[in-house]
Design a protein around this motif. Sequence first.
Motif, PDB file in Angstrom:
ATOM      1  N   THR A  75       0.832  -1.196   0.000  1.00  0.00           N
ATOM      2  CA  THR A  75       0.000   0.000   0.000  1.00  0.00           C
ATOM      3  C   THR A  75       0.866   1.245   0.000  1.00  0.00           C
ATOM      4  O   THR A  75       2.006   1.234   0.475  1.00  0.00           O
ATOM      5  CB  THR A  75      -0.976   0.008   1.202  1.00  0.00           C
ATOM      6  OG1 THR A  75      -1.884   1.091   1.055  1.00  0.00           O
ATOM      7  CG2 THR A  75      -0.246   0.094   2.516  1.00  0.00           C
ATOM      8  N   SER A  76       0.317   2.301  -0.559  1.00  0.00           N
ATOM      9  CA  SER A  76       0.994   3.587  -0.613  1.00  0.00           C
ATOM     10  C   SER A  76      -0.054   4.669  -0.792  1.00  0.00           C
ATOM     11  O   SER A  76      -1.155   4.398  -1.297  1.00  0.00           O
ATOM     12  CB  SER A  76       1.978   3.627  -1.782  1.00  0.00           C
ATOM     13  OG  SER A  76       2.688   4.846  -1.792  1.00  0.00           O
ATOM     14  N   VAL A  77       0.283   5.881  -0.390  1.00  0.00           N
ATOM     15  CA  VAL A  77      -0.601   7.022  -0.616  1.00  0.00           C
ATOM     16  C   VAL A  77      -0.376   7.476  -2.055  1.00  0.00           C
ATOM     17  O   VAL A  77       0.323   8.444  -2.331  1.00  0.00           O
ATOM     18  CB  VAL A  77      -0.340   8.153   0.411  1.00  0.00           C
ATOM     19  CG1 VAL A  77      -1.273   9.325   0.147  1.00  0.00           C
ATOM     20  CG2 VAL A  77      -0.525   7.630   1.831  1.00  0.00           C
ATOM     21  N   ASN A  78      -0.931   6.702  -2.955  1.00  0.00           N
ATOM     22  CA  ASN A  78      -0.932   6.964  -4.390  1.00  0.00           C
ATOM     23  C   ASN A  78      -2.272   6.514  -4.935  1.00  0.00           C
ATOM     24  O   ASN A  78      -2.922   5.649  -4.347  1.00  0.00           O
ATOM     25  CB  ASN A  78       0.177   6.186  -5.107  1.00  0.00           C
ATOM     26  CG  ASN A  78       1.564   6.710  -4.831  1.00  0.00           C
ATOM     27  OD1 ASN A  78       2.341   6.062  -4.144  1.00  0.00           O
ATOM     28  ND2 ASN A  78       1.895   7.873  -5.354  1.00  0.00           N
ATOM     29  N   ASP A  79      -2.656   7.053  -6.085  1.00  0.00           N
ATOM     30  CA  ASP A  79      -3.932   6.644  -6.669  1.00  0.00           C
ATOM     31  C   ASP A  79      -3.824   5.260  -7.308  1.00  0.00           C
ATOM     32  O   ASP A  79      -2.733   4.731  -7.505  1.00  0.00           O
ATOM     33  CB  ASP A  79      -4.449   7.690  -7.659  1.00  0.00           C
ATOM     34  CG  ASP A  79      -3.594   7.825  -8.902  1.00  0.00           C
ATOM     35  OD1 ASP A  79      -3.455   6.829  -9.648  1.00  0.00           O
ATOM     36  OD2 ASP A  79      -3.072   8.930  -9.126  1.00  0.00           O
ATOM     37  N   VAL A  80      -4.953   4.691  -7.628  1.00  0.00           N
ATOM     38  CA  VAL A  80      -5.030   3.320  -8.133  1.00  0.00           C
ATOM     39  C   VAL A  80      -4.314   3.165  -9.473  1.00  0.00           C
ATOM     40  O   VAL A  80      -3.727   2.120  -9.759  1.00  0.00           O
ATOM     41  CB  VAL A  80      -6.498   2.833  -8.199  1.00  0.00           C
ATOM     42  CG1 VAL A  80      -7.304   3.584  -9.250  1.00  0.00           C
ATOM     43  CG2 VAL A  80      -6.581   1.336  -8.412  1.00  0.00           C
TER      44      VAL A  80
END
Length: 158
Positions: A75-80
């Motif tokens: 997971t990361s704070v990035n869009d799909v």
Amino acid sequence: MAIQTGDRIPAMELQVMGANGPEKVNTGDLFAGKKVVLFAVPGAFTPGCSKTHLPGYVVHADKIKAKGVDSIICTSVNDVFVMDAWGKAQNAEEIIMLADGLGEFAKALELTQDRTAAQLGIRSQRYAMIVNDGTVELLNVDSQGIDKSSAETILAAL
């Protein structure tokens, strides 16, 4: 207080890329009844994440799963769309690329870092955890580097 060993993963909707585009997934469903290795990176396509962190899990995915792990989730704070492109660029077919586009999951875990000074906004800290049926069994957070959250460290802990 940040999530700790013995705590449950919060149930919330995030996104993965499906065959027909972005799909909502509930974290409760991703972890229910399963042994899962979850690791987080500050950002897709960033140097440490792309050269070391994700590649380690790609290389060791079979060994990790052979230890009874049902899923490996990044997971990361990035869009799909970014998470999907990064997973494809890294040959991460065995890894669920979970997009935390708004940072809600990182915030719920209280594992964020403020990178606004570098024009990156609020990001996830780098960590890895072993989760059994939604309960955290092991949590390793790296304040610097990738030693505690590497695939090799998690593999040795399984």
